[in-house]
Design a protein around this motif. Structure first.
Motif, PDB file in Angstrom:
ATOM      1  N   ARG A 147      25.654  38.801  44.510  1.00  0.00           N
ATOM      2  CA  ARG A 147      26.443  37.827  43.754  1.00  0.00           C
ATOM      3  C   ARG A 147      27.690  37.462  44.537  1.00  0.00           C
ATOM      4  O   ARG A 147      28.070  38.138  45.497  1.00  0.00           O
ATOM      5  CB  ARG A 147      26.803  38.379  42.379  1.00  0.00           C
ATOM      6  CG  ARG A 147      27.708  39.590  42.436  1.00  0.00           C
ATOM      7  CD  ARG A 147      27.956  40.156  41.066  1.00  0.00           C
ATOM      8  NE  ARG A 147      28.854  41.302  41.140  1.00  0.00           N
ATOM      9  CZ  ARG A 147      29.172  42.058  40.114  1.00  0.00           C
ATOM     10  NH1 ARG A 147      28.663  41.800  38.924  1.00  0.00           N
ATOM     11  NH2 ARG A 147      29.990  43.070  40.259  1.00  0.00           N
ATOM     12  N   THR A 148      28.314  36.406  44.089  1.00  0.00           N
ATOM     13  CA  THR A 148      29.575  36.001  44.693  1.00  0.00           C
ATOM     14  C   THR A 148      30.662  36.974  44.263  1.00  0.00           C
ATOM     15  O   THR A 148      30.566  37.591  43.194  1.00  0.00           O
ATOM     16  CB  THR A 148      29.961  34.576  44.254  1.00  0.00           C
ATOM     17  OG1 THR A 148      29.992  34.536  42.823  1.00  0.00           O
ATOM     18  CG2 THR A 148      28.984  33.538  44.791  1.00  0.00           C
ATOM     19  N   PRO A 149      31.713  37.121  45.064  1.00  0.00           N
ATOM     20  CA  PRO A 149      32.823  38.001  44.665  1.00  0.00           C
ATOM     21  C   PRO A 149      33.452  37.586  43.331  1.00  0.00           C
ATOM     22  O   PRO A 149      33.937  38.438  42.588  1.00  0.00           O
ATOM     23  CB  PRO A 149      33.826  37.862  45.810  1.00  0.00           C
ATOM     24  CG  PRO A 149      32.988  37.476  46.993  1.00  0.00           C
ATOM     25  CD  PRO A 149      31.879  36.614  46.427  1.00  0.00           C
ATOM     26  N   THR A 150      33.398  36.297  43.006  1.00  0.00           N
ATOM     27  CA  THR A 150      33.947  35.827  41.732  1.00  0.00           C
ATOM     28  C   THR A 150      32.947  35.983  40.590  1.00  0.00           C
ATOM     29  O   THR A 150      33.251  35.650  39.451  1.00  0.00           O
ATOM     30  CB  THR A 150      34.363  34.342  41.838  1.00  0.00           C
ATOM     31  OG1 THR A 150      33.249  33.582  42.304  1.00  0.00           O
ATOM     32  CG2 THR A 150      35.547  34.175  42.781  1.00  0.00           C
ATOM     33  N   ARG A 151      31.756  36.463  40.890  1.00  0.00           N
ATOM     34  CA  ARG A 151      30.702  36.763  39.920  1.00  0.00           C
ATOM     35  C   ARG A 151      30.176  35.533  39.184  1.00  0.00           C
ATOM     36  O   ARG A 151      29.619  35.643  38.094  1.00  0.00           O
ATOM     37  CB  ARG A 151      31.161  37.815  38.914  1.00  0.00           C
ATOM     38  CG  ARG A 151      31.595  39.107  39.543  1.00  0.00           C
ATOM     39  CD  ARG A 151      32.089  40.079  38.503  1.00  0.00           C
ATOM     40  NE  ARG A 151      32.613  41.279  39.151  1.00  0.00           N
ATOM     41  CZ  ARG A 151      33.199  42.250  38.504  1.00  0.00           C
ATOM     42  NH1 ARG A 151      33.352  42.191  37.196  1.00  0.00           N
ATOM     43  NH2 ARG A 151      33.656  43.291  39.146  1.00  0.00           N
ATOM     44  N   ASP A 152      30.346  34.356  39.763  1.00  0.00           N
ATOM     45  CA  ASP A 152      29.877  33.142  39.091  1.00  0.00           C
ATOM     46  C   ASP A 152      28.509  32.684  39.575  1.00  0.00           C
ATOM     47  O   ASP A 152      27.958  31.722  39.043  1.00  0.00           O
ATOM     48  CB  ASP A 152      30.905  32.017  39.230  1.00  0.00           C
ATOM     49  CG  ASP A 152      31.152  31.612  40.673  1.00  0.00           C
ATOM     50  OD1 ASP A 152      30.844  32.393  41.597  1.00  0.00           O
ATOM     51  OD2 ASP A 152      31.666  30.491  40.882  1.00  0.00           O
ATOM     52  N   VAL A 153      27.942  33.376  40.566  1.00  0.00           N
ATOM     53  CA  VAL A 153      26.598  33.088  41.049  1.00  0.00           C
ATOM     54  C   VAL A 153      25.889  34.420  41.270  1.00  0.00           C
ATOM     55  O   VAL A 153      26.413  35.300  41.963  1.00  0.00           O
ATOM     56  CB  VAL A 153      26.605  32.265  42.357  1.00  0.00           C
ATOM     57  CG1 VAL A 153      25.186  32.072  42.888  1.00  0.00           C
ATOM     58  CG2 VAL A 153      27.286  30.923  42.141  1.00  0.00           C
ATOM     59  N   HIS A 154      24.721  34.574  40.663  1.00  0.00           N
ATOM     60  CA  HIS A 154      23.877  35.757  40.843  1.00  0.00           C
ATOM     61  C   HIS A 154      22.606  35.317  41.557  1.00  0.00           C
ATOM     62  O   HIS A 154      21.929  34.389  41.106  1.00  0.00           O
ATOM     63  CB  HIS A 154      23.504  36.381  39.506  1.00  0.00           C
ATOM     64  CG  HIS A 154      24.648  37.041  38.810  1.00  0.00           C
ATOM     65  ND1 HIS A 154      24.519  37.620  37.574  1.00  0.00           N
ATOM     66  CD2 HIS A 154      25.940  37.235  39.178  1.00  0.00           C
ATOM     67  CE1 HIS A 154      25.682  38.140  37.207  1.00  0.00           C
ATOM     68  NE2 HIS A 154      26.557  37.906  38.158  1.00  0.00           N
TER      69      HIS A 154
END
Length: 187
Positions: free
Chosen positions: A111-118
Motif C-alpha cells: 500500500r501507499t504510505p498514506t494508506r489510500d491505495v491498496h
C-alpha cells in the motif's frame, strides 16, 4: 498452479501482518470520479515498476463501482505469474514507493504510505481475482445490489472496529449473497 510451471519455491504458510492490527479510522465517502483517475495513475506506476514482469492490473473494490459510497481507499489487484517469486514483483513495487503490509499464502498486499491505495497481488488464475471481478462487474450493473451493499457498509461503520480486517469480515454474508446472484445472472 495454472501457469503450467512449478513454483520455484514453496509459498509462505503463515499470515504476516506488518505493523500489526490497525483500527478502522475512515468512514464512507460518496462516490468520487477521482478514484478512477487515482487507479489509472497507480496502474501506470505499477506497470512501470513491473515492466519486466508479465502482470494483469485491475481496479477492484468499492471505489471501482460508479455510484457506490466507499472508504476512500483505491483497491487494485495485480496478477503475477508466480506468487512465490517475490523478486519478480515485490522488489519493484517497494522501489516504486509501496510498503508491504500483508504476506500470506497466495496473497501479498502493498500500500501507499498514506494508506489510500491498496495493491493486492495474487498469482494469475487464483480464484480470488475472479471473485473480485465478479463482484465489481455485478455491482456496476445492478443498482439494487449496489444499494444493498452500501446500506450494509454504512450500518457496519456505525460500530467500533479494533481492526480493519474485522470490518471486512463482517461484510462477508452480504458479499456472498450478491456474488451468488451475480453467478446466477451470468448463466
Amino acid at each position: 498452479m495454472t501457469n503450467g510451471s512449478k513454483p520455484r519455491r514453496p509459498d509462505v504458510t503463515t499470515v504476516e501482518i506488518i505493523g500489526g492490527p490497525e483500527a478502522l479510522e475512515v468512514g464512507l465517502s460518496s462516490y468520487d470520479a477521482r478514484w478512477a483517475e487515482d487507479y489509472l495513475r497507480h496502474r501506470r506506476r505499477i506497470l512501470d515498476a513491473l515492466a519486466a514482469a508479465d502482470v494483469d492490473v485491475e481496479h477492484i473494490g468499492s471505489t471501482s463501482v460508479p455510484g457506490l459510497a466507499a472508504k476512500p481507499i483505491v483497491d487494485i489487484v495485480v496478477a503475477v505469474v508466480d506468487i512465490t517469486a517475490e523478486e519478480d514483483y515485490l522488489d519493484g513495487l517497494l522501489a516504486a514507493g509501496y510498503e508491504l503490509r500483508v504476506r500470506e499464502p497466495g496473497h501479498r498486499l502493498v500500500r501507499t504510505p498514506t494508506r489510500d491505495v491498496h495493491v493486492h497481488v495474487y498469482e494469475r488464475g487464483n480464484p480470488a481475482v475472479h471473485e473480485y471481478l465478479l463482484l465489481r462487474d455485478h455491482l456496476r450493473s445492478h443498482a439494487d445490489d449496489r444499494a444493498l451493499y452500501e446500506s450494509v457498509k454504512r450500518a457496519l461503520l456505525n460500530r467500533q472496529w479494533s481492526d480493519m480486517n474485522h470490518y471486512s469480515d463482517a461484510k462477508s454474508d452480504v458479499i456472498l449473497a450478491i456474488k451468488t446472484r451475480a453467478r446466477a445472472a451470468r448463466q
